[in-house]
Design a protein around this motif. Structure first.
Motif, PDB file in Angstrom:
ATOM      1  N   ASP A 214       0.823  -1.206   0.000  1.00 16.58           N
ATOM      2  CA  ASP A 214       0.000   0.000   0.000  1.00 16.58           C
ATOM      3  C   ASP A 214       0.863   1.265   0.000  1.00 16.58           C
ATOM      4  N   SER A 215       0.399   2.277  -0.723  1.00 17.46           N
ATOM      5  CA  SER A 215       1.081   3.577  -0.749  1.00 17.46           C
ATOM      6  C   SER A 215       0.071   4.690  -1.008  1.00 17.46           C
ATOM      7  N   PRO A 216      -0.957   4.817  -0.165  1.00 15.08           N
ATOM      8  CA  PRO A 216      -1.979   5.835  -0.412  1.00 15.08           C
ATOM      9  C   PRO A 216      -1.437   7.248  -0.231  1.00 15.08           C
ATOM     10  N   LEU A 217      -2.063   8.204  -0.923  1.00 12.75           N
ATOM     11  CA  LEU A 217      -1.727   9.609  -0.703  1.00 12.75           C
ATOM     12  C   LEU A 217      -2.111  10.032   0.716  1.00 12.75           C
ATOM     13  N   VAL A 505      -6.939   6.763  -0.768  1.00 12.74           N
ATOM     14  CA  VAL A 505      -7.484   7.465   0.393  1.00 12.74           C
ATOM     15  C   VAL A 505      -7.629   6.529   1.586  1.00 12.74           C
ATOM     16  N   SER A 506      -7.830   7.133   2.746  1.00 12.17           N
ATOM     17  CA  SER A 506      -8.050   6.402   3.986  1.00 12.17           C
ATOM     18  C   SER A 506      -9.163   7.097   4.767  1.00 12.17           C
ATOM     19  N   GLY A 507      -9.596   6.461   5.848  1.00 14.92           N
ATOM     20  CA  GLY A 507     -10.539   7.086   6.759  1.00 14.92           C
ATOM     21  C   GLY A 507     -11.853   7.475   6.115  1.00 14.92           C
ATOM     22  N   GLY A 521      -0.888  -3.041  -5.138  1.00 18.32           N
ATOM     23  CA  GLY A 521      -0.091  -1.824  -5.044  1.00 18.32           C
ATOM     24  C   GLY A 521       1.335  -1.808  -5.542  1.00 18.32           C
ATOM     25  N   PRO A 522       1.965  -2.915  -6.028  1.00 18.70           N
ATOM     26  CA  PRO A 522       3.382  -2.828  -6.396  1.00 18.70           C
ATOM     27  C   PRO A 522       3.713  -1.745  -7.419  1.00 18.70           C
ATOM     28  N   ARG A 523       2.870  -1.550  -8.403  1.00 16.46           N
ATOM     29  CA  ARG A 523       3.148  -0.528  -9.421  1.00 16.46           C
ATOM     30  C   ARG A 523       3.117   0.864  -8.794  1.00 16.46           C
ATOM     31  N   GLN A 524       2.111   1.116  -7.980  1.00 11.24           N
ATOM     32  CA  GLN A 524       1.968   2.436  -7.376  1.00 11.24           C
ATOM     33  C   GLN A 524       3.105   2.731  -6.405  1.00 11.24           C
TER      34      GLN A 524
END
Length: 795
Positions: A214-217, A505-507, A521-524
């Protein structure tokens, strides 16, 4: 006798030449007009179209509607058959064009009633928007009429093209909804079935939201799903025969996502932001997009000229992604939850609602089929949407989709043409009517941002990754989310924005978007890490990130293979030893000449399929109502199931292992041997390069139906580097449909790629222009070059 043979031979050759010449003449007659002057009575004033050597037009007019007319004219002359396929695809009208081959497709599509929705969307348009669409439609129809012959595809099919209508533009957009949203609702459908045979904590493990990639903004804390014990899941409780002769096929994602990112002006030497965007879609001839540069007076400040460059979608009058010298923007698919299933309770032709029983809506659709009598199909519907069947048992659902609401689709995206800064662009994106997309934007002052373009349902917070009980369905969707509540990131502290179809996003913002099947998520994360490593940025640096085909994710599978192939299991087996050598000495990239990468990829596919197929057999066996036509590999339709597979490989719980194996090591070793055998044996391993598997298949829809010469309609079959889990996401028939790297105000330094040319006509000089730049990753210009052909349109 010899004389007669010679005469017969020369007669045959002569007839063949006449036929070829006739075909050539007919083909040339359907080429577009490139130069000169044409009359267009519906124009308000003259329009000039200047094409460069690659056929990229600069369309200049004194009125936005006139520019729309000219855009429609060019689309029709270069791409009408493509436009026709797009409108027929969503409307379920392909059978009328190609016959019974498309009948099952049309039957599936007709339940959506998209032509009806398109007509309703046209009726909702403002007068200004309607006038723009009228102009575009008129341009399309004049462009079609001005061809010396109908597009060659209609000659081959023996049908006449039908005029373009305003609603057809919306049908073109609905084809994008079909590409970008999951109208089969695979995740909800499968989780609904599993909820009837196993516990919620099992499903959370099978399809976790949280993954190691995971790598969310927006960072956030998510719970880890624990591995269920044998009291909840025990494959070994079933007889080994249940798992005999496993079938199924590896299910590649229908799309392989898209990438975009932005860097702040604080990282550039000129102070302007830079945007990178590559939308990954199915490849075809002609390409999805049509490049264009538009120039016209600003509607509110006529002394100022609007100048916008990017790609258009044939069938619509505006630029989809591009730069207007003030802002540049791009899209990737959000993978949010825009399609729901509502579990129905149906009795005697009525379905239950919170207001009591209501009669099912019944309607019929008549499908015209070329070469045979029309076919009539009956459908049932609810106020939520059409009735559909579970893929796994006898449950029935209603399908609810944002695309069914006519107010969800509009032409507001055109306002991006005149936006002056990133914040304006984000506000316009929120009010646009397209399949909801990640919108990444940057402006010439250096600002960057992310938000969602398209309409978002205002949900109540119920988990809609499962089918909704009919008792809760109405409360779950309360109109549309107000623009002020849209998820947004603006000028983040790290000066970078990235999206690649994984969770952003989260929350609370996650609750607004939901989960429609986020990409792994590996590409992101590889994109994020490459961006964070930059101390400064320019166009070339961002291009290099987009071409990155390092196999960081696949190295996990490589290490698994090397750990499995110990010296003991290799010593007496030359095939395993050879396999081990190729894997150990790989390049670390999805390179076309790399055997090691190919072997790792094949192992990934084979092992994951074996695990998922065993699980599929097990969970199906728990349901007495399960259908008997479910393919073994159906569990691949879960989301983030790869995280679950890796949890199993890390922990090796015996209750999750088929009883056909004594240990996980036995399964892993058997998979190596099967990959070797499937590739033709040890003698063939040296030929099993990645390029052999990942060969470009970019084809015209009719090329396969034309003997000998059909291949001339396709792009050359060239080995392609890249793969799904890296920035250069590329499969043989899916991948980068366009790539742009642009800084607003510096368009002359910008870079553009597209996997084919501007024209769908094989005799056009633009047919394959730019293709090799796309293959090789060569930095080619974003702006049109020097004018080579000039066409003037006058009223």
């Amino acid at each position: 006798m010899l004389i007669w043979l010679r005469r017969g031979f020369f007669l045959l050759v002569s007839l063949s030449l006449v036929i070829i010449l006739t075909i050539f003449v007919l083909l040339r007659q359907s080429l577009p007009t490139l130069e000169g002057e044409i009359r267009a009575p519906l124009l308000n004033s003259a329009v000039t179209i200047e094409r460069d050597a690659q056929g990229v037009p600069l369309i200049s007019g004194s009125d936005r509607k006139d520019v729309a007319f000219a855009t429609g004219y060019l689309h029709a002359q270069e791409r009408f058959f493509q436009m026709d396929l797009n409108r027929r695809n969503s409307a379920g009208e392909l059978s009328e064009l190609v016959g019974k081959l498309a009948l099952e497709h049309d039957k599936r599509q007709r339940k959506h009633r998209f032509r009806k929705v398109a007509r309703q969307a046209v009726e909702l348009m403002t007068a200004d928007h309607r006038a723009l669409l009228d102009a575009y439609t008129s341009g399309v129809n004049q462009g079609l009429e001005d061809l010396g012959q109908v597009p060659f595809e209609y000659l081959l099919l023996g049908v006449d093209p039908q005029p373009w209508r305003n609603e057809d533009g919306f049908l073109s957009i609905f084809s994008m909804y079909i590409d970008l949203n999951d109208d089969e609702v695979k995740l909800d459908n499968l989780k609904g079935f599993l909820s009837r045979v196993t516990a919620p904590e099992v499903i959370d493990f099978l399809s976790p939201l949280k993954t190691r990639w995971d790598s969310p903004l927006q960072p956030g804390i998510l719970p880890d799903a624990s591995t269920p014990g044998s009291e909840l899941v025990d494959l070994r409780s079933k007889d080994a025969e249940l798992y005999a002769n496993l079938g199924g096929t590896t299910l590649e994602d229908s799309l392989i996502g898209s990438n975009n990112w932005a860097v702040s002006g604080e990282l550039t030497d000129h102070g302007s932001a830079i945007i990178q965007d590559d939308m990954h879609l199915s490849h075809r001839v002609p390409t999805i997009w049509y490049r264009a540069s538009l120039s016209y007076p600003h509607p509110d400040q006529p002394q100022e000229m609007v100048s916008i460059t990017g790609v258009t979608l044939p069938g619509t009058p505006f630029v989809i992604v591009g730069s207007n010298t003030h802002i540049a923007w791009g899209f990737t698919n959000t993978a949010g939850d825009w399609v729901d299933l509502v579990e129905l309770e149906i009795k005697e032709g009525q379905y239950m609602t919170t207001e009591g029983p209501k009669p099912l809506e019944k309607w019929t659709e008549t499908i015209n089929v070329k070469g045979q009598e029309p076919v009539t199909v009956e459908y049932s519907g609810t106020h939520w949407g059409p009735v559909v069947d579970s893929l796994y048992d006898d449950t029935q659902y209603a399908l609810r989709w944002t695309a069914y609401r006519p107010e969800a689709t509009n032409v507001n995206l055109m306002y991006l043409e005149v936006a002056r800064n990133a914040e304006q662009g984000m506000a316009i994106a929120n009010g646009s009517g397209i399949p909801p997309q990640n919108f990444t934007v940057g402006d010439r002052e250096g600002n960057i941002g992310w938000t969602v373009a398209g309409q978002i349902p205002n949900r109540s917070g119920i988990d809609s990754t499962y089918p909704l009980p009919w008792q809760q369905a109405d409360d779950n969707w309360n109109g549309w989310l107000p623009d002020v509540d849209y998820p947004r990131v603006f000028n983040p502290a790290n000066k970078r924005v990235w999206t690649a179809n994984a969770r952003i996003v989260s929350g609370e913002d996650y609750d607004k978007m939901g989960n429609g099947g986020y990409a792994l998520g590996p590409r992101q994360i590889q994109i994020r890490d490459a961006l964070m490593a930059l101390e400064s940025a320019d166009e070339q640096a961002l291009l290099e990130i987009s071409l990155d085909h390092r196999a960081l994710y696949m190295d996990n599978w490589r290490r698994l293979i090397l750990e499995t192939l110990t010296e003991d299991v290799r010593d007496s087996n030359p095939a395993r030893q050879k396999f081990y050598g190729y894997v150990k000495n790989w390049s670390g990239k999805a390179a076309t000449d790399d055997v090691g990468y190919r072997l790792v990829r094949e192992y990934n596919d084979a092992l994951k399929l074996k695990i998922m197929s065993s699980l599929g057999r097990y969970f199906l066996s728990l349901s007495p109502e399960a259908r008997d036509d479910v393919e073994d590999g159906f569990m691949q339709k879960l989301n983030h199931e790869t995280e679950m597979v890796w949890r199993l490989l890390d922990e090796r719980p015996v209750n999750w292992l088929s009883p056909r194996y004594e240990s996980w090591d036995e399964l892993l070793l058997e998979t190596v041997d099967e990959v070797i055998n499937d590739l033709g044996g040890v003698e063939q391993l040296a030929n099993a390069t990645w390029g052999q598997r990942n060969m470009a298949e970019i084809r015209h829809p009719l090329s396969g139906a034309i003997p000998v010469f059909g291949k001339l309609l396709n792009m050359p079959g060239i080995p392609l580097s890249g793969d799904v889990w890296m920035p250069k996401a590329q499969r043989s028939d899916k991948g980068v449909s366009e790539r742009m790297v642009v800084s607003p105000g510096r368009e002359n330094e910008a870079i553009f790629h597209m996997p084919g040319g501007q024209s769908g006509h094989p005799l056009s000089p633009f047919f394959s222009a730019g293709y090799m730049d796309w293959v090789e990753g060569k930095a080619s210009p974003f702006l049109p070059g020097e004018a080579k052909y000039t066409l003037t349109m006058k009223p």
